[in-house]
Design an enzyme around this catalytic site. Sequence first.
Site, PDB file in Angstrom:
ATOM      1  N   THR A   1      43.727   6.084   6.864  1.00 27.33           N
ATOM      2  CA  THR A   1      45.047   6.334   6.299  1.00 27.33           C
ATOM      3  C   THR A   1      44.999   6.749   4.827  1.00 27.33           C
ATOM      4  O   THR A   1      45.973   7.280   4.300  1.00 27.33           O
ATOM      5  CB  THR A   1      45.923   5.073   6.406  1.00 27.33           C
ATOM      6  OG1 THR A   1      45.356   4.037   5.572  1.00 27.33           O
ATOM      7  CG2 THR A   1      45.981   4.578   7.841  1.00 27.33           C
TER       8      THR A   1
ATOM      9  N   ASP B   1      30.577   8.949  -4.082  1.00 26.80           N
ATOM     10  CA  ASP B   1      31.223   7.647  -4.083  1.00 26.80           C
ATOM     11  C   ASP B   1      30.614   6.813  -5.209  1.00 26.80           C
ATOM     12  O   ASP B   1      29.451   6.435  -5.174  1.00 26.80           O
ATOM     13  CB  ASP B   1      30.999   6.952  -2.735  1.00 26.80           C
ATOM     14  CG  ASP B   1      31.764   5.647  -2.631  1.00 26.80           C
ATOM     15  OD1 ASP B   1      31.459   4.705  -3.384  1.00 26.80           O
ATOM     16  OD2 ASP B   1      32.661   5.546  -1.763  1.00 26.80           O
TER      17      ASP B   1
ATOM     18  N   ASP C   1      29.032   3.373  -4.187  1.00 24.40           N
ATOM     19  CA  ASP C   1      27.752   3.522  -3.491  1.00 24.40           C
ATOM     20  C   ASP C   1      26.641   3.913  -4.455  1.00 24.40           C
ATOM     21  O   ASP C   1      25.513   3.414  -4.356  1.00 24.40           O
ATOM     22  CB  ASP C   1      27.866   4.566  -2.383  1.00 24.40           C
ATOM     23  CG  ASP C   1      28.635   4.036  -1.173  1.00 24.40           C
ATOM     24  OD1 ASP C   1      28.795   2.808  -1.060  1.00 24.40           O
ATOM     25  OD2 ASP C   1      29.079   4.864  -0.366  1.00 24.40           O
TER      26      ASP C   1
ATOM     27  N   ARG D   1      40.140   1.591  -0.066  1.00 26.55           N
ATOM     28  CA  ARG D   1      40.927   2.649   0.562  1.00 26.55           C
ATOM     29  C   ARG D   1      40.577   2.737   2.034  1.00 26.55           C
ATOM     30  O   ARG D   1      39.418   2.945   2.388  1.00 26.55           O
ATOM     31  CB  ARG D   1      40.651   3.984  -0.139  1.00 26.55           C
ATOM     32  CG  ARG D   1      41.541   5.124   0.319  1.00 26.55           C
ATOM     33  CD  ARG D   1      41.294   6.358  -0.514  1.00 26.55           C
ATOM     34  NE  ARG D   1      39.923   6.848  -0.378  1.00 26.55           N
ATOM     35  CZ  ARG D   1      39.434   7.864  -1.061  1.00 26.55           C
ATOM     36  NH1 ARG D   1      40.181   8.476  -1.951  1.00 26.55           N
ATOM     37  NH2 ARG D   1      38.186   8.261  -0.881  1.00 26.55           N
TER      38      ARG D   1
END
Length: 211
Positions: free
Chosen positions: A110, A202, A205, A106
């Site tokens: 944006t 995340d 991560d 991603r």
Amino acid sequence: MVGAMVTVVTHPLVQHKLSVMRDVRTGVKEFRELAAEVSVLLAYEAMRDLELAPQTLDTPIQSGEFPMLSGKKLALVAILRAGLVMTDAIVGLVPAAKVGHLGMYRDPNTLKPVDYYNKLPADIAERRVFLTDPMLATGGSASAAIQSLKDAGAQSIKLMCILAAPEGIAVIERDHPEVEIVTAAIDPRLDSHGYIVPGLGDAGDRIYGTK
């Protein structure tokens, strides 16, 4: 069930493990192990409708007819990189399944998906596909991945994610209304950066120990 095409797996083991994953104190090793365990439990539910057919077998006592998997063969497809931990765990349940990989990330500005890798089984059109991605947040990457599968000929697709947001579910229901979503929980919303709230951070991560 939540809606026509979303299944939330509310089993106590799934919910407990997910809660431990959410905890900021949970380290990389434990988080990765929990992600794998939850994935197997989600697969148990996602594969509930696999077809069975009787087959004659000899037990040590006598012959009989017993249910065996039949119908379409399976494919597990991971959205890289975080989906890898899910497919690696699930393939232990269905070792004959073929495994594919779709590279999607991603764009942080944006929030749109960027496609960088595509390697799918050649016979994907003949298989039931289980697409894995731990987080269904904005839904952009998952929707793009589903479209890539369709472009390759896939006709039967389920999306498995550990955690989902309403915004992501809405995108999948809009773009691919026939695709069932199987998840451990639906959190209330996304924040301004596209992260699920309260979420678990995340997933990539936390699985791989990166920032």
